[in-house]
Design a protein around this motif. Structure first.
Motif, short mmCIF file in Angstrom:
data_model
loop_
_atom_site.label_atom_id
_atom_site.label_comp_id
_atom_site.label_asym_id
_atom_site.label_seq_id
_atom_site.Cartn_x
_atom_site.Cartn_y
_atom_site.Cartn_z
N GLY A 30 0.90 -0.98 -0.01
CA GLY A 30 -0.11 -0.07 -0.23
C GLY A 30 0.66 1.25 0.11
O GLY A 30 2.06 1.23 0.08
N PRO A 31 0.23 2.38 -0.08
CA PRO A 31 1.23 3.92 -0.11
C PRO A 31 2.03 3.81 1.10
O PRO A 31 3.07 4.14 0.95
CB PRO A 31 0.14 4.87 0.12
N GLU A 32 1.87 3.17 2.34
CA GLU A 32 2.86 3.32 3.31
C GLU A 32 4.08 2.36 3.13
O GLU A 32 5.10 2.79 3.75
CB GLU A 32 1.88 2.50 4.74
N GLY A 33 3.95 1.50 2.22
CA GLY A 33 5.18 0.80 2.06
C GLY A 33 5.77 1.22 0.94
O GLY A 33 7.22 0.52 0.31
N VAL A 34 5.33 2.28 0.07
CA VAL A 34 6.23 2.78 -1.11
C VAL A 34 6.78 4.27 -0.56
O VAL A 34 6.06 5.26 -0.05
CB VAL A 34 5.24 2.89 -2.15
N PRO A 35 8.17 4.44 -0.83
CA PRO A 35 8.89 5.54 -0.43
C PRO A 35 8.11 6.66 -1.28
O PRO A 35 8.03 6.58 -2.39
CB PRO A 35 10.15 5.21 -0.62
N VAL A 36 8.38 7.89 -0.72
CA VAL A 36 7.94 9.25 -1.61
C VAL A 36 9.34 9.63 -2.15
O VAL A 36 10.35 9.70 -1.35
CB VAL A 36 7.47 10.35 -0.63
N PRO A 47 14.27 4.23 -11.34
CA PRO A 47 13.27 5.08 -12.13
C PRO A 47 11.85 4.31 -11.60
O PRO A 47 10.69 4.86 -11.62
CB PRO A 47 13.38 4.88 -13.48
N GLU A 48 11.79 2.97 -11.62
CA GLU A 48 10.58 1.80 -11.31
C GLU A 48 10.21 2.55 -9.92
O GLU A 48 8.84 2.51 -9.58
CB GLU A 48 10.76 0.60 -11.15
N ALA A 49 10.94 2.74 -8.79
CA ALA A 49 10.64 3.27 -7.42
C ALA A 49 10.06 4.74 -7.78
O ALA A 49 8.91 5.20 -6.91
CB ALA A 49 11.83 3.29 -6.53
N ALA A 50 10.57 5.49 -8.64
CA ALA A 50 9.75 6.92 -8.92
C ALA A 50 8.26 6.78 -9.34
O ALA A 50 7.36 7.56 -9.05
CB ALA A 50 10.61 7.60 -9.81
N ALA A 69 10.97 14.88 -9.97
CA ALA A 69 12.04 13.63 -9.84
C ALA A 69 11.92 12.66 -10.76
O ALA A 69 13.15 12.29 -11.57
CB ALA A 69 12.07 13.15 -8.49
N PHE A 70 10.89 12.25 -11.31
CA PHE A 70 10.66 11.28 -12.25
C PHE A 70 11.14 12.15 -13.66
O PHE A 70 11.88 11.32 -14.29
CB PHE A 70 9.27 10.80 -12.38
N LEU A 71 10.65 13.25 -14.07
CA LEU A 71 11.24 13.94 -15.37
C LEU A 71 12.79 13.63 -15.19
O LEU A 71 13.35 13.58 -16.21
CB LEU A 71 10.94 15.36 -15.41
N ALA A 86 6.14 7.39 -18.36
CA ALA A 86 5.66 8.96 -18.05
C ALA A 86 4.10 8.84 -18.10
O ALA A 86 3.39 9.65 -17.55
CB ALA A 86 6.10 9.83 -19.27
N ASP A 87 3.40 8.02 -18.63
CA ASP A 87 1.92 8.10 -18.98
C ASP A 87 1.42 7.46 -17.43
O ASP A 87 0.63 8.06 -17.16
CB ASP A 87 1.57 6.81 -20.14
N LEU A 88 2.03 6.60 -16.83
CA LEU A 88 1.72 6.08 -15.67
C LEU A 88 1.84 7.17 -14.56
O LEU A 88 1.01 7.62 -13.70
CB LEU A 88 2.48 4.91 -15.21
N VAL A 89 3.04 7.96 -14.57
CA VAL A 89 3.15 9.12 -13.61
C VAL A 89 2.32 10.15 -14.06
O VAL A 89 1.75 10.74 -12.93
CB VAL A 89 4.75 9.50 -13.82
N LEU A 90 2.14 10.72 -15.22
CA LEU A 90 1.26 11.76 -15.33
C LEU A 90 -0.28 11.52 -15.06
O LEU A 90 -0.95 12.39 -14.54
CB LEU A 90 1.22 12.31 -16.75
N SER A 91 -0.57 10.30 -15.20
CA SER A 91 -2.13 9.92 -15.05
C SER A 91 -2.19 9.79 -13.55
O SER A 91 -3.29 9.76 -13.24
CB SER A 91 -2.50 8.70 -15.68
#
Length: 190
Positions: A30-36, A47-50, A69-71, A86-91
């Motif tokens: 879940g979100p708590e398990g994914v670093p910001v 990049p996959e973590a981003a 950071a992703f860009l 990029a599609d995943l990030v922007l959406s």
């Protein structure tokens, strides 16, 4: 895997299978398990973590920093991965961040990453091509009108719908010679 913290907690609850001593504990991300991920160097290294960070935290206050950071990381990716990521990030980013990025793009900001520059260049090329197609189609119709020839709707629609620059160039030349605008379409079709 879920981006909703409440669903992650619900899914992670142990499941009693009914067999003595056998309780299933689901593995849930879940979100708590994914670093910001807001650091460009960290995003470049993983990049996959981003991408996961954007998916999990793209609606949070950190969304703009995550996108930036992703860009920075995207510049080092091959074109296919860059496009999908990029599609995943922007959406995944919140609307306010998308509006901010659009405003930045319209303000004449010069992008620092090769990723962003390549997409801006691609957009310019497509815009230039569309503008050229439209201008050439209008030139065909203007030439016919200047000669006093009637341009039926089907000819007008066909000329305006053309996406072939060579075809439009041929029609411009033919517009000087045809006596009936319908001949324009038959001279290049044959």
């Amino acid at each position: 895997m879920t981006i909703d913290a409440a669903i992650a907690r619900w899914c992670a609850r142990p499941i009693d299978t009914g067999h003595p001593g056998l309780t299933l504990t689901p593995l849930v991300l879940g979100p708590e398990g994914v670093p910001v991920v807001t650091d460009a160097e960290q995003a470049k290294a993983a990049p996959e973590a981003a991408v996961l960070s954007a998916m999990a935290h793209g609606q949070s206050a950190s969304a703009e920093a995550i996108g930036a950071a992703f860009l920075a990381a995207a510049a080092g990716l091959d074109e296919e991965r860059r496009a999908v990521y990029a599609d995943l990030v922007l959406s995944s980013l919140n609307e306010a961040v998308r509006r901010t990025l659009e405003a930045t793009m319209k303000s004449g900001y010069e992008f620092q990453s090769e990723f962003a520059r390549s997409y801006v260049a691609k957009g310019r090329e497509e815009g230039l091509r569309e503008g050229t197609l439209k201008a050439k189609a209008q030139a065909v119709l203007a030439f016919l009108a200047a000669r006093g020839l009637e341009v039926p709707a089907e000819v007008r629609e066909r000329v305006l719908a053309s996406t072939d620059l060579a075809e439009l160039d041929g029609w411009i030349r033919q517009a000087a010679m045809v006596s009936d605008t319908r001949e324009l379409l038959t001279t290049t079709d044959s």
